[in-house]
Scaffold this active site. Sequence first.
Site, PDB file in Angstrom:
ATOM      1  CE1 TYR A 330      -3.701  -2.436   1.329  1.00  0.00           C
ATOM      2  CE2 TYR A 330      -2.216  -2.936   3.135  1.00  0.00           C
ATOM      3  CZ  TYR A 330      -3.366  -3.204   2.416  1.00  0.00           C
ATOM      4  OH  TYR A 330      -4.178  -4.224   2.818  1.00  0.00           O
ATOM      5  CB  CYS A 356      15.674 -12.452  -3.164  1.00  0.00           C
ATOM      6  SG  CYS A 356      16.977 -13.103  -2.103  1.00  0.00           S
TER       7      CYS A 356
END
Length: 432
Positions: A330, A356
């Site tokens: 968000y 990652c």
Amino acid sequence: MHSFRYVGKELFCEDVAISALVKKHGTPLYVYSDATLTDHFTKLDQALAPVDHMICFAMKSNSNLAVIRTLAGLGSGFDVVSAGELARTIAAGGDPSKCVFAGVGKTEEEIAYALKQGIYSLNVESEAELQRISKVAVRLKKIAPIAIRVNPNIDAHTHAKITTGTYENKFGIAFEEIEKVYARAAKLPNIRLRGLQMHIGSQLTDVAPFRKAVEKVAPLVERLSRKHGFDFFSIGGGIGIVYQDALASGNAAWWSGAKAKGILTPAAYAAELVPLLRPLGLKILLEPGRFLTGNSGALVTRVEYIKRTGKKNFVIVDAAMNDLIRPAFYDSYHEIVPLTRKTGATISSDVVGPICESGDYFAKDRPLPKVGEGDYLALLSAGAYGSVMGSNYNSRGLAAEVLVKGRKSAVVRRRQELSEIWGLESKAPWQK
Ligand SMILES: *Cc1c(COP(=O)(O)O)cnc(C)c1O
């Protein structure tokens, strides 16, 4: 208000030094404050006292059993969105007859379970769902109490991923259609039209969209209630909290200052809405999630490395997007403070996790005090939509959770063991 503050140089949750919790339980660690949960619940409950009301905590924001138990103890009902959440409520001593069941995709099994448990209301999102509920209720020889969710087509002016009350969203039935839908629902067997529900979005810090929505929908509720004999009108959740100035907002003085002006207090919320709601003579349901849990929690993490590149100062921590996905999902802001207060100049830093993914960050270009390996940081206002969105991505175990009450603290979710991460998996029969 909340209960995270510095006492001397040390960050405390209520009367417990968070560094002591870290020593005992490690990191990443969620820390929740019972006093904050209680304070936020009580303030909202008192503000709404002039109308008959029931607070149904939206547990999707934080469904830890101990959090549910704290709120159930204060008299809260619950807004659940799956059979799992209803089962959690029951496991935590919550009362299904104070639960409402929301969501656009309820399965037959979920509907049957909710009816058997004596749910207060199924909040319906489509006509197909109405048909299904009626069918299940007939089969079980039960009367299904329902409310239909109206989409009032009011823009809540919040982040696109958390606005729900416009016709761009999948939620509810259009304002213009809803009376016809109620009329058809009234003809279905084993359905009791118990109320009407709406929820326009999340993290609203201005009362205007709430007022607009209630002003628009209240006359509709009045007409429908006259026809169908309603018990309640649910005005949903969505009350916003402090993210930007999180630490300072724990302090009572902050609330009388200029910065608090942009924030919605229960008193301001009630002052605008109660006069519109009271004439209806119905029970008013509220479904706050974030407002109750957001400021009640912090995610504590250890600094593993500092990595300086030509452009950036990266603070690499041991928590990651699998523990708290809000910044990635968000673009959320969480205030980040060290467990031991630092003086001196700040450095513009990116706080990132070990996963990652480039999206695995908590802050970008954030002025932070100079920290180094072995220091600890707290990400504040992480109690809502934090741990509940946790995952095992990168085969990282779920973080531990601790609840603090005064001088006491208790582990309310132990850290997940590595072998538990793949505990549901097995090899195929043809594999050696
Ligand atoms: C998510 C949700 C809530 C709670 O929203 P908050 O912004 O956390 O208060 C309430 N009602 C419904 C139907 C929801 O989907």
